[in-house]
Design an enzyme around this catalytic site. Sequence first.
Site, short mmCIF file in Angstrom:
data_model
loop_
_atom_site.label_atom_id
_atom_site.label_comp_id
_atom_site.label_asym_id
_atom_site.label_seq_id
_atom_site.Cartn_x
_atom_site.Cartn_y
_atom_site.Cartn_z
N ASN A 10 11.85 -11.41 -26.80
CA ASN A 10 11.69 -10.27 -26.68
C ASN A 10 11.34 -9.57 -28.18
O ASN A 10 12.35 -9.31 -29.19
CB ASN A 10 12.49 -9.33 -26.45
CG ASN A 10 12.41 -7.72 -26.02
OD1 ASN A 10 11.57 -7.82 -26.67
ND2 ASN A 10 11.89 -7.95 -25.01
N ALA A 11 10.73 -9.18 -28.60
CA ALA A 11 9.52 -9.10 -30.32
C ALA A 11 10.90 -7.71 -30.94
O ALA A 11 10.54 -7.87 -31.09
CB ALA A 11 8.55 -9.35 -29.97
N HIS A 12 10.42 -6.69 -29.49
CA HIS A 12 11.26 -5.45 -30.00
C HIS A 12 12.67 -5.81 -29.83
O HIS A 12 12.89 -5.29 -31.05
CB HIS A 12 10.56 -4.25 -29.26
CG HIS A 12 11.48 -3.04 -29.00
ND1 HIS A 12 10.57 -2.49 -29.89
CD2 HIS A 12 12.57 -2.59 -28.55
CE1 HIS A 12 11.71 -1.58 -29.55
NE2 HIS A 12 12.48 -1.59 -29.34
N LYS A 13 13.38 -6.12 -29.35
CA LYS A 13 14.51 -6.75 -29.20
C LYS A 13 14.96 -6.85 -30.52
O LYS A 13 15.13 -6.90 -31.69
CB LYS A 13 14.73 -7.11 -28.16
CG LYS A 13 14.91 -6.14 -26.78
CD LYS A 13 16.09 -7.39 -25.94
CE LYS A 13 15.96 -7.05 -24.69
NZ LYS A 13 16.34 -8.28 -23.53
N ASP A 69 22.19 -8.98 -21.23
CA ASP A 69 21.21 -9.09 -20.38
C ASP A 69 21.80 -7.51 -19.87
O ASP A 69 23.22 -6.82 -20.10
CB ASP A 69 22.22 -10.21 -19.70
CG ASP A 69 21.62 -10.35 -18.12
OD1 ASP A 69 20.21 -9.61 -18.22
OD2 ASP A 69 21.82 -9.78 -16.97
N TYR A 157 12.51 0.81 -15.30
CA TYR A 157 13.27 1.64 -14.60
C TYR A 157 12.63 3.65 -15.84
O TYR A 157 13.59 4.56 -14.62
CB TYR A 157 14.15 2.65 -14.01
CG TYR A 157 14.43 0.54 -13.36
CD1 TYR A 157 13.78 0.87 -11.65
CD2 TYR A 157 14.91 -0.23 -13.47
CE1 TYR A 157 13.76 -0.21 -11.39
CE2 TYR A 157 14.84 -1.34 -12.43
CZ TYR A 157 14.26 -1.08 -11.53
OH TYR A 157 14.01 -2.44 -10.70
P1 IMP Z 1 16.57 -7.30 -19.94
O1 IMP Z 1 18.27 -7.97 -19.42
O2 IMP Z 1 17.10 -6.94 -20.94
O3 IMP Z 1 15.57 -8.18 -19.71
O4 IMP Z 1 16.86 -5.95 -18.85
C1 IMP Z 1 16.37 -6.80 -17.34
C2 IMP Z 1 15.97 -5.24 -16.53
O5 IMP Z 1 16.97 -4.61 -16.19
C3 IMP Z 1 14.31 -5.25 -17.04
O6 IMP Z 1 13.05 -6.00 -16.60
C4 IMP Z 1 14.29 -4.12 -16.25
O7 IMP Z 1 13.25 -3.51 -15.01
C5 IMP Z 1 15.56 -3.03 -16.29
N1 IMP Z 1 16.47 -2.06 -17.79
C6 IMP Z 1 17.40 -3.02 -18.98
N2 IMP Z 1 17.01 -2.30 -19.86
C7 IMP Z 1 16.47 -1.19 -19.67
C8 IMP Z 1 15.98 0.35 -19.86
O8 IMP Z 1 16.09 0.63 -21.38
N3 IMP Z 1 15.27 1.09 -19.50
C9 IMP Z 1 15.42 0.92 -18.07
N4 IMP Z 1 14.96 -0.02 -17.17
C10 IMP Z 1 15.48 -1.42 -17.97
#
Ligand code: IMP
Length: 199
Positions: A10-13, A69, A157
Amino acid sequence: MKTLVFASNNAHKMEEIRAILGGMFEVKSLEDIGCHADIPETGFTFQENALQKAQYVKEHYGLDCFADDSGLQVEALDGEPGVYSARYAEKNGYAVEGNRDDVNMDVLLEKLRGKENRNACFTTCIALLYEGQTHYFEGVVKGHIISEKRGDGGFGYDPIFVPEGYEKTFAELGNEVKNGMSHRARAVAKLAEFLKSEK
Ligand code: IMP
């Protein structure tokens, strides 16, 4: 400079992490180390999933690594969507065409319809495999789920989540405010603090 892999593309991260850790480590993405695998995420907790991703890199590439995660947990839904946050619609039997975030939110709002308890929180767990040890860092932001989407910023969300102490949703608050207080920012700050103390 020591190499540390962030198991993400994820480029932003990556940009956010490099801004914080860049002076101390050469932070590499999965792409940078030539990892194009779809790393399994089959855990039942954020911690298990983060560890699974970090362990994959350690096992296959022998490099110290961290992975994150995240997800949303809603009190009245016994912690759902949780580890299924990204694919909540499919988990509930909906075929997703178009914007996945939108459908996920619709499913969540439908499940919460008529429920009084709207409490929720976002959590990020980071698992770090560093010099033979495993460490975890967690960031949480509490808030509540409103009944209609508001705002254009952010992702996931964000349009239905209002953080504690605010009246606007994450999507209305904008990235600068959100990134200063988000679950991810809090977990990353703890990771950075630990790594700095190790240097
Ligand atoms: P990830 O593990 O960071 O990829 O997040 C998994 C999922 O959680 C994302 O696809 C979003 O649906 C939700 N999510 C995680 N962080 C956020 C946030 O900061 N805002 C809104 N949804 C989030």
